[in-house]
Design an enzyme around this catalytic site. Sequence first.
Site, PDB file in Angstrom:
ATOM      1  N   ARG A  77      62.597  80.361 -71.814  1.00 11.97           N
ATOM      2  CA  ARG A  77      63.173  80.912 -73.033  1.00 11.97           C
ATOM      3  C   ARG A  77      63.354  79.873 -74.138  1.00 11.97           C
ATOM      4  NH1 ARG A  77      66.635  85.470 -72.495  1.00 11.97           N
ATOM      5  NH2 ARG A  77      66.936  84.810 -70.345  1.00 11.97           N
ATOM      6  N   CYS A  99      61.614 108.887 -73.984  1.00 14.24           N
ATOM      7  CA  CYS A  99      62.621 109.875 -73.568  1.00 14.24           C
ATOM      8  C   CYS A  99      63.619 109.270 -72.582  1.00 14.24           C
ATOM      9  CB  CYS A  99      61.916 111.076 -72.952  1.00 14.24           C
ATOM     10  SG  CYS A  99      60.757 111.774 -74.113  1.00 14.24           S
ATOM     11  N   TYR A 142      60.385  86.882 -72.512  1.00 14.91           N
ATOM     12  CA  TYR A 142      60.680  88.099 -71.753  1.00 14.91           C
ATOM     13  C   TYR A 142      60.569  89.339 -72.646  1.00 14.91           C
ATOM     14  CZ  TYR A 142      62.344  84.344 -68.819  1.00 14.91           C
ATOM     15  OH  TYR A 142      62.414  83.165 -68.093  1.00 14.91           O
TER      16      TYR A 142
HETATM   17  N1  LLP Z   1      62.580  78.681 -63.085  1.00 12.45           N
HETATM   18  C1  LLP Z   1      62.808  79.737 -62.278  1.00 12.45           C
HETATM   19  C2  LLP Z   1      62.705  79.563 -60.836  1.00 12.45           C
HETATM   20  C3  LLP Z   1      63.127  80.987 -62.837  1.00 12.45           C
HETATM   21  O1  LLP Z   1      63.350  82.018 -62.028  1.00 12.45           O
HETATM   22  C4  LLP Z   1      63.204  81.126 -64.246  1.00 12.45           C
HETATM   23  C5  LLP Z   1      63.533  82.407 -64.854  1.00 12.45           C
HETATM   24  C6  LLP Z   1      62.943  80.005 -65.042  1.00 12.45           C
HETATM   25  C7  LLP Z   1      62.644  78.786 -64.435  1.00 12.45           C
HETATM   26  C8  LLP Z   1      62.974  80.040 -66.549  1.00 12.45           C
HETATM   27  O2  LLP Z   1      64.243  80.301 -67.028  1.00 12.45           O
HETATM   28  P1  LLP Z   1      64.556  80.252 -68.607  1.00 12.45           P
HETATM   29  O3  LLP Z   1      64.402  78.814 -69.039  1.00 12.45           O
HETATM   30  O4  LLP Z   1      63.568  81.117 -69.282  1.00 12.45           O
HETATM   31  O5  LLP Z   1      65.928  80.763 -68.712  1.00 12.45           O
HETATM   32  N2  LLP Z   1      64.109  88.717 -67.986  1.00 12.45           N
HETATM   33  C9  LLP Z   1      65.342  87.989 -68.215  1.00 12.45           C
HETATM   34  C10 LLP Z   1      65.245  86.538 -67.784  1.00 12.45           C
HETATM   35  C11 LLP Z   1      64.798  86.373 -66.344  1.00 12.45           C
HETATM   36  C12 LLP Z   1      64.679  84.927 -65.939  1.00 12.45           C
HETATM   37  C13 LLP Z   1      63.945  84.812 -64.656  1.00 12.45           C
HETATM   38  N3  LLP Z   1      63.767  83.471 -64.181  1.00 12.45           N
HETATM   39  C14 LLP Z   1      65.728  88.109 -69.692  1.00 12.45           C
HETATM   40  O6  LLP Z   1      65.010  88.757 -70.453  1.00 12.45           O
HETATM   41  O7  LLP Z   1      66.760  87.603 -70.091  1.00 12.45           O
END
Ligand code: LLP
Length: 417
Positions: free
Chosen positions: A274, A341, A369
């Site tokens: 992110r 819907c 995401y």
């Molecule tokens: N490493 C692992 C093992 C992970 O499971 C994830 C994210 C990341 C790194 C990256 O995390 P970030 O830096 O993006 O926070 N769909 C959700 C977020 C799910 C995150 C899943 N794992 C949303 O839209 O907020």
Amino acid sequence: MNSFYFHNKVLHAESVSVSDLMEAYGSPLYIYSKNQIEFNWYQLEKAFGSHPHLICYAVKANSNLAVLNVLANLGSGFDVVSIGELERVIAVGGKPSLCVFSGVAKTKGAIQKALEYGIYCFNVESASELNLIESVANDIGIKAPISIRVNPNVDAKTHPYISTGLTENKFGVGADIALSLYKKASNSPHLDICGLDYHIGSQITDVIPFIEALDKALELIEELKVEKINLRHIDIGGGVGVKYNDEKTINIEKYIQSVLDKVGGLQVLIEPGRSIIGNAGIFVTKIEHLKQNNSKSFAIVDGAMNDLLRPALYGSYHHAVKVSENKKGIKAIWDIVGPVCETTDFLAKDRDLNLEEGDYIAILTAGAYGFVLSSNYNSRPRVAEVMVDKSSHAIVRKRETIESLFENELIFKNEIN
Ligand code: LLP
């Protein structure tokens, strides 16, 4: 740096007017800023200075080939959770030797392929998975590089659906089990112990849980040293939050510095998703109808929860702005909703805006995401994606067609009757 900004009351992506992009490519549309991706990556890269490190971009956040290509050209590593993601990285010239393989359940086929490609490290999630990796490595005569994913039982203080570092979450193993797995691995001729890994959640806006998790991991690393098990790296996962609304965010330089102050000579791996791509993308949608029902005002747009699921799934807030502020419109408190819907089909709620049918609305900070969670629900083709680099722009994923939605489907024919 903010690559999406207003100039002459029109939202711009780098040097290009978003109105022009909408006219050129149609609605709805995801728009990514190449320079914002690069800027975000370099900010993190700079924070590590000369300390040995590897940034492994979490491909799951946005796996578009153009996005991965920008990062591969910077020399980034990647965090993948499937062979599909690894193949994407390879397709754009990324190196498997700079990739970690995370994910709760790696299949035999995926482990074999990743080993053959020369993956940097497997982040192992369970005793059973470690056994499988060992047996596949034995079969093909390669020593498998491994790191155990530890669940530090730390509350990341984020949305419960994206919290991963508590014992109640399915991810990783507790410290005791990790210790026994390391001992087992150290006696195996087919396993090469590289590091230790944790990831406590996503959209984390307070540095304290990160430091708590790090301290617990370092305690375990000390225990391993007593057992004569010495690691080469520590993988601190991803999870750094971005600004969607008015939340405070983590100062990345300070966070990394406090990690470096504690880890001695260990190489540090980080898996950001992110924080690299979140603010480098927007989702733009057009108002089809305005509907004012008693006290409620709805702007019904052509984009929907199948295109951007975060609000429906997590109740997430994203800023919603008019692409052109030149137009007047009806002033009200609007819910911006899609045509699907489902009552959860909303992109934004209770927004004080002047709206008119035909206006474009940009949903900001939608790069992470966003598209990756899209679906064809309600038989809606997935939208197009565009990348902008200063004044140039191009499609990086074509809009799907109706025909493409059912090209893999077959009418059932009962051969007996
Ligand atoms: N490493 C692992 C093992 C992970 O499971 C994830 C994210 C990341 C790194 C990256 O995390 P970030 O830096 O993006 O926070 N769909 C959700 C977020 C799910 C995150 C899943 N794992 C949303 O839209 O907020």
